[in-house]
Design a protein around this motif. Structure first.
Motif, short mmCIF file in Angstrom:
data_model
loop_
_atom_site.label_atom_id
_atom_site.label_comp_id
_atom_site.label_asym_id
_atom_site.label_seq_id
_atom_site.Cartn_x
_atom_site.Cartn_y
_atom_site.Cartn_z
N VAL A 181 0.83 -1.26 -0.07
CA VAL A 181 -0.02 -0.04 -0.12
C VAL A 181 0.95 1.38 -0.06
O VAL A 181 1.71 1.37 0.73
N THR A 182 0.46 2.27 -1.00
CA THR A 182 1.28 3.44 -0.90
C THR A 182 0.41 4.58 -0.45
O THR A 182 -0.83 4.73 -1.10
N SER A 183 0.73 5.39 0.36
CA SER A 183 -0.28 6.58 0.92
C SER A 183 0.42 7.83 0.08
O SER A 183 1.50 8.13 -0.23
N ALA A 184 -0.74 8.41 -0.46
CA ALA A 184 -0.54 9.73 -1.04
C ALA A 184 -0.65 10.99 -0.14
O ALA A 184 -1.92 10.98 0.55
N THR A 185 0.26 11.71 0.20
CA THR A 185 0.09 12.70 1.46
C THR A 185 0.64 14.09 0.81
O THR A 185 1.20 14.20 -0.42
N LYS A 186 0.65 15.17 1.57
CA LYS A 186 1.41 16.40 1.17
C LYS A 186 1.51 17.15 2.40
O LYS A 186 1.36 18.27 2.68
N HIS A 217 4.97 12.27 -1.24
CA HIS A 217 4.06 13.63 -1.32
C HIS A 217 3.48 13.33 -2.94
O HIS A 217 3.93 12.97 -3.72
N ILE A 218 2.23 13.95 -2.77
CA ILE A 218 1.48 13.93 -4.11
C ILE A 218 2.39 14.16 -5.46
O ILE A 218 2.05 13.85 -6.55
N ASP A 219 3.10 15.41 -5.30
CA ASP A 219 3.68 15.84 -6.32
C ASP A 219 4.64 14.87 -6.81
O ASP A 219 4.95 14.42 -8.02
N ALA A 220 5.52 14.27 -6.02
CA ALA A 220 6.53 13.12 -6.34
C ALA A 220 5.68 11.86 -6.85
O ALA A 220 6.13 11.28 -7.65
N LEU A 221 4.62 11.71 -6.05
CA LEU A 221 3.93 10.30 -6.37
C LEU A 221 3.28 10.56 -8.04
O LEU A 221 3.51 9.67 -8.56
N ALA A 222 2.64 11.60 -8.40
CA ALA A 222 2.22 11.91 -9.66
C ALA A 222 3.43 11.92 -10.72
O ALA A 222 3.15 11.09 -11.57
N ALA A 223 4.79 12.19 -10.44
CA ALA A 223 5.89 11.95 -11.18
C ALA A 223 6.03 10.35 -11.25
O ALA A 223 6.54 9.81 -12.59
N TYR A 224 6.24 9.80 -10.20
CA TYR A 224 6.47 8.33 -10.10
C TYR A 224 5.34 7.54 -10.92
O TYR A 224 5.79 6.49 -11.61
N ARG A 228 7.61 5.31 -13.11
CA ARG A 228 7.93 3.99 -12.74
C ARG A 228 6.49 3.46 -12.09
O ARG A 228 6.44 3.05 -10.95
N PRO A 229 5.65 3.35 -12.84
CA PRO A 229 4.19 2.94 -12.43
C PRO A 229 4.03 1.31 -11.97
O PRO A 229 3.24 1.02 -11.16
N GLU A 230 5.30 0.54 -12.39
CA GLU A 230 5.07 -0.75 -12.25
C GLU A 230 5.47 -1.05 -10.92
O GLU A 230 5.46 -2.22 -10.28
N ASP A 233 1.17 -1.17 -6.26
CA ASP A 233 -0.07 -2.10 -6.00
C ASP A 233 -1.12 -1.53 -5.65
O ASP A 233 -2.13 -1.19 -6.81
N VAL A 234 -1.41 -1.07 -4.53
CA VAL A 234 -2.54 -0.48 -3.99
C VAL A 234 -2.18 0.85 -3.62
O VAL A 234 -1.08 1.24 -2.83
N VAL A 235 -2.84 1.95 -4.01
CA VAL A 235 -2.56 3.36 -3.47
C VAL A 235 -3.68 3.97 -2.99
O VAL A 235 -4.90 3.98 -3.43
N VAL A 236 -3.59 4.46 -1.77
CA VAL A 236 -4.58 5.22 -0.98
C VAL A 236 -4.54 6.69 -1.08
O VAL A 236 -3.46 7.18 -0.48
N ALA A 237 -5.58 7.38 -1.31
CA ALA A 237 -5.46 8.83 -1.38
C ALA A 237 -6.73 9.50 -1.09
O ALA A 237 -7.56 9.07 -0.80
N SER A 238 -6.58 10.75 -0.78
CA SER A 238 -7.83 11.50 -0.40
C SER A 238 -8.47 11.83 -1.50
O SER A 238 -8.16 11.60 -2.75
N ASN A 239 -9.54 12.59 -1.34
CA ASN A 239 -10.72 12.74 -2.66
C ASN A 239 -10.03 13.55 -3.76
O ASN A 239 -10.05 12.96 -4.87
#
Length: 363
Positions: A181-186, A217-224, A228-230, A233-239
Motif C-alpha cells: 500500500v502506498t499513501s498519497a500525502t502532502k 508527497h503527491i507531487d512526487a507520486l504523480a511523477a512516479y 515507474r508505475p510498475e 500495487d494499491v494506492v490510497v489517497a484523499s478525494n
C-alpha cells in the motif's frame, strides 16, 4: 437462477451509446454462465431531463434506486445545456453522498495492443483507493463580499472515521493482491489535514504487518506514476489527490476512455455505483465511434462486487485479447466502431475465435 436487479442510468452524450453495448456484454456473460440473469431497469435522468423538469432526478429518485443490487451509470454532463456543477451535484455526487459510497476505486494496467505514451511501459497493474465522501470535496465553505473584496472559502474536511475507512479498505485489498500500500500525502505543505492523514496511516498499518507500505508527497507520486508505475500495487489517497492520480493512470494506459471506476458502499446498507472515468464527450456523440471499453471494464468491476469474480476475470482477459488483435476505436489508434469492438468482445466470450479473427482482418 440468480438474478441481479441493476438500475441503469445511461446519462448524457456517449453514455447513451456505450451503456447499451456493455449491457449486451453482461447479457452474453449471463448466457454463458447459465444460472445467472440480469434485470435492467433504465432511468432517463440526465441534462435533458433537467431542462424538462428542473432537476437531474425526481424528488424520490434516491428512494427509487435504493432497492437495486447496483447502479450502472454512463456519463453525466452537457455544459451546453446545464452547468457542470449543477449536473454533477444533482445526480452523480448526490447518489454518492446519499448512498454513503465512501470509497472510490479505479484500476490502471498495461494492456498489450494499447499504445501507452510511456517510452518503455512495463507491466504495471495498480489500483487507486480514493476517499469518496469528504476531504477537499466537502461542501463546507462559502463566498462573501463582492467585486475586488470578494472572498471564496473552501474547507477540506478529514474525519478519522472516513480516513481510516479508506485506508483499511486499501490494506484489505492489498492482502488480496500483491501486499503493498502506498499513501498519497502532502504533509510538508498542508499543515493540518495531511499530517493527520499520515498519523492515521501509521496507526492503521500496524494492524497489517504482512503488508508493505510507502508514503509519497503527491507531487512526487504523480511523477512516479509516469516514470515507474510498475512499482505500485494499491494506492490510497484523499478525494482530490485520488481524482488527479487516477486521471494520470488513465493517461499512462493510453486513454482515459478505457478507465473504469466503482463507488462502493462498504456497509451494505445501500447499492454501490459503477461508472467509467471518461466524460460524456458531446463532441463525438452520435458518430458511433465512442470507445466502449471503459464502460465494459466498469461492468467487470460490477461483476466482482456482485461476487461473480470468475466471470469478471474472463471478461478482462477477453477485453485484453481484443485490444491485442487491433480491434480498437479511433481514439486509441484503431478504426473500429463502438459496435464492432463490442461484437468482437461478445464473439470471443462465446469462444468463436474464427469470427473474432475474421473481424480483426476486416478492420
Amino acid at each position: 437462477m440468480k438474478t441481479f436487479d441493476i438500475a441503469v442510468i445511461p446519462g448524457d452524450g456517449i453514455g447513451k451509446e456505450v451503456v447499451p453495448e456493455a449491457l449486451s456484454v453482461l447479457n452474453t456473460l449471463a448466457e454463458i454462465h447459465g444460472g445467472l440473469a440480469f434485470q435492467f431497469t433504465q432511468f432517463p435522468w440526465n441534462c435533458e431531463y433537467y431542462i424538462e423538469h428542473g432537476q437531474m432526478m425526481p424528488e424520490d429518485g434516491i428512494q427509487i434506486l435504493q432497492g437495486f443490487d447496483a447502479i450502472f451509470l454512463g456519463a453525466v454532463g452537457n455544459p451546453q445545456l446545464v452547468p457542470d456543477h449543477v449536473s454533477l451535484w444533482g445526480l452523480l455526487i448526490k447518489i454518492r453522498r446519499e448512498f454513503e459510497q465512501s470509497i472510490n476505486i479505479r484500476p490502471a494496467r498495461y494492456f498489450e495492443g494499447l499504445q501507452s505514451p510511456l517510452v518503455h511501459p512495463k507491466a504495471f497493474d495498480f489500483i487507486v483507493v480514493r476517499e469518496n465522501s469528504e476531504g477537499e470535496y466537502s461542501e463546507v465553505g462559502g463566498r462573501i463580499h463582492k467585486d475586488e473584496d470578494e472572498i471564496a472559502i473552501q474547507n477540506a474536511v478529514f474525519t478519522r472515521k472516513g480516513t481510516e475507512r479508506a485506508m483499511r479498505y486499501a490494506f484489505d485489498l492489498a492482502r488480496e493482491r500483491n501486499g503493498h500500500v502506498t499513501s498519497a500525502t502532502k504533509s510538508n505543505g498542508i499543515v493540518h489535514s495531511m499530517p493527520f492523514w499520515d498519523e492515521v496511516f501509521q496507526k492503521v498499518k500496524v494492524d497489517y504487518p504482512e503488508v508493505k507500505t510507502a508514503s509519497y508527497h503527491i507531487d512526487a507520486l504523480a511523477a512516479y506514476f509516469v516514470t515507474r508505475p510498475e512499482q505500485f500495487d494499491v494506492v490510497v489517497a484523499s478525494n482530490l489527490f485520488g481524482d488527479i492520480l487516477t486521471d494520470i493512470g488513465g493517461a499512462i494506459m493510453g486513454s482515459i476512455g478505457i478507465a473504469p471506476a466503482a463507488n462502493i458502499n462498504v456497509n451494505g446498507k445501500y447499492p454501490s455505483m459503477f461508472e467509467p472515468v471518461h466524460g460524456s464527450a458531446p463532441d463525438i456523440y452520435g458518430k458511433g465511434i465512442a470507445n466502449p471499453v471503459g464502460q465494459i471494464w466498469t461492468a467487470k468491476m460490477m461483476l466482482d462486487h456482485l461476487g461473480e469474480v470468475e466471470l469478471g476475470q474472463k471478461l478482462l482477459e477477453v477485453m485484453e485479447a481484443v485490444l491485442a488483435d487491433g480491434i480498437k476505436t479511433v481514439d486509441i489508434g484503431g478504426i473500429a466502431t463502438t459496435k464492432e469492438v463490442t461484437q468482437a468482445i461478445i464473439q470471443r466470450l462465446k469462444n468463436d475465435k474464427k469470427v473474432g479473427r475474421k473481424l480483426a482482418r476486416k478492420l
